[in-house]
Enzyme design. Structure first.
Site, PDB file in Angstrom:
ATOM      1  CG  ASP A 169      -3.902   4.303  -0.463  1.00 62.18           C
ATOM      2  OD1 ASP A 169      -4.941   4.107  -0.654  1.00 62.18           O
ATOM      3  OD2 ASP A 169      -2.961   5.005  -1.005  1.00 62.18           O
ATOM      4  CG  ASP A 196      -8.689   3.714  -1.481  1.00 63.33           C
ATOM      5  OD1 ASP A 196      -9.206   4.919  -0.946  1.00 63.33           O
ATOM      6  OD2 ASP A 196      -8.563   3.510  -2.505  1.00 63.33           O
ATOM      7  CD  GLU A 197      -6.527   7.829   0.649  1.00 62.83           C
ATOM      8  OE1 GLU A 197      -5.416   8.272   0.706  1.00 62.83           O
ATOM      9  OE2 GLU A 197      -6.666   8.532  -0.685  1.00 62.83           O
TER      10      GLU A 197
END
Length: 354
Positions: A8, A103-104
């Site tokens: 993350d 983003d993860e």
């Protein structure tokens, strides 16, 4: 036994802005609409988070919490490009990657592609590569299943690394507040608290039948996950369940004709996204948020699949009429979503209603 890593990125959009523009470093930075707009916060730097600013908060509220915050508009094309660089780093270590957002992502590193020896070492190496090559930081959670890995990645942010091994999982889950459980939102958490259910240990005292009676089919998930059981695999070709576009207006819209004009713009943008991803769906959902923040959704399922803006605007306008008749007040947000997608190899369906 699987080896799962959840990566993350730390305050991703804000971190990219602070990397690219040194004048933003060390100050409260908010990525989102102007402070006097009805836009929401996409993300905030850790300096801004100290004031209580968080994602999805109205920008006007963020400005009141921190009058000195700097607001910048999102640069999504840049974030997508950086996300692609991050995934290129992931591919050095595994081919089994399930992106959740820009983003993860989950990584299955059961097969040690580089022979580093352990999932912890792999996570350390990924974090190092992201830091050295992209000047960004990421937090990682390492465990034997997806649920625990995701929870672990949030424990020591920013730039954290948390490993929860098999022998620790049940104890960890027992201590976990119910708000942290997947699928438990504010309403469900409040219901649990009213039932004196505050932690995983409290949930664990209930039988599966009791949990199902109280929470429906989610009860089965709670029963398994509090015991550390999560058999979901990392899905490298995860297909989206829906694609949506919505817009929050700077001023409330009261006239139906104006609402339909906005829906036409939204439908055009949504059709472009569907076509670029080669997706066609049968279910069209209209989202309406009124001036009093009342949120209404209405759906219609077609007999065929579509990615055409004409179909999207026609159905959404049909759905809009009864809604505004039932709730005659100005509208602050409109959105359209498409779901129930066609199978990739299917040749059936039409491109549009017309």
């Amino acid at each position: 036994m699987r080896k799962i890593i959840h990566i993350d990125m730390d305050a991703f959009y804000a971190a990219v802005e602070q990397r690219d523009f040194p004048e933003y470093r060390g100050i409260p930075l908010v990525v989102g609409g102007p402070p006097d707009s009805r836009g929401v916060v996409a993300t905030a730097s850790y300096e801004a988070r100290r004031y209580g600013i968080h994602s999805a908060m109205p920008c006007s509220r963020a400005a009141k919490l921190c009058p000195n915050a700097v607001f910048v508009s999102p640069r999504f094309e840049v974030y997508k490009a950086v996300s692609a660089e991050i995934r290129a780093i992931f591919r050095r270590y595994t081919d089994i990657i399930e992106p959740l957002s820009l983003d993860e992502a989950y990584l299955d590193v059961t097969t040690d592609k580089q022979g580093l020896g352990s999932a912890i070492d792999i996570a350390k190496d990924i974090k190092r590569a992201i830091r050295e090559e992209l000047q960004l930081t990421a937090s990682a959670g390492v465990s034997v299943n997806k649920f625990v890995a995701k929870i672990a990645s949030d424990i020591d942010k920013p730039d954290g690394l948390t490993f929860i091994g098999p022998s620790r999982i049940e104890t960890f889950m027992e201590r976990l507040p119910v708000e942290k459980f997947f699928g438990v939102g504010k309403v469900t958490a409040a219901k649990m608290n009213r039932l004196q259910l505050f932690t995983g240990a409290d949930l664990k005292r209930l039988t599966e039948a009791e949990l199902v009676r109280l929470f429906g089919k989610s009860g089965r998930f709670y029963y398994r996950i509090v015991r550390g059981i999560d058999d979901r695999s990392v899905e490298p070709h995860r297909e989206p369940k829906s694609v949506a576009v919505e817009d929050t207006f700077s001023q409330d819209i009261a006239q139906v004709a104006a609402m339909e004009e906005e829906l036409a713009k939204i439908a055009e943008k949504l059709a472009g996204r569907l076509q670029s991803r080669k997706l066609r769906g049968r279910t069209i959902t209209l989202k309406v948020k009124f001036a009093d923040f009342r949120l209404i959704t209405r759906s219609n399922s077609l007999s065929h699949y579509t990615d055409a803006s004409e179909a999207l605007v026609a159905i959404s306008c049909q759905l809009l009429g009864p809604v505004v008749e039932q709730y005659p007040m100005p509208v602050r947000l409109l959105g359209i979503a498409v779901s129930n997608f066609e199978e990739p190899d299917s040749a059936s369906g039409q491109l549009s209603l017309f």
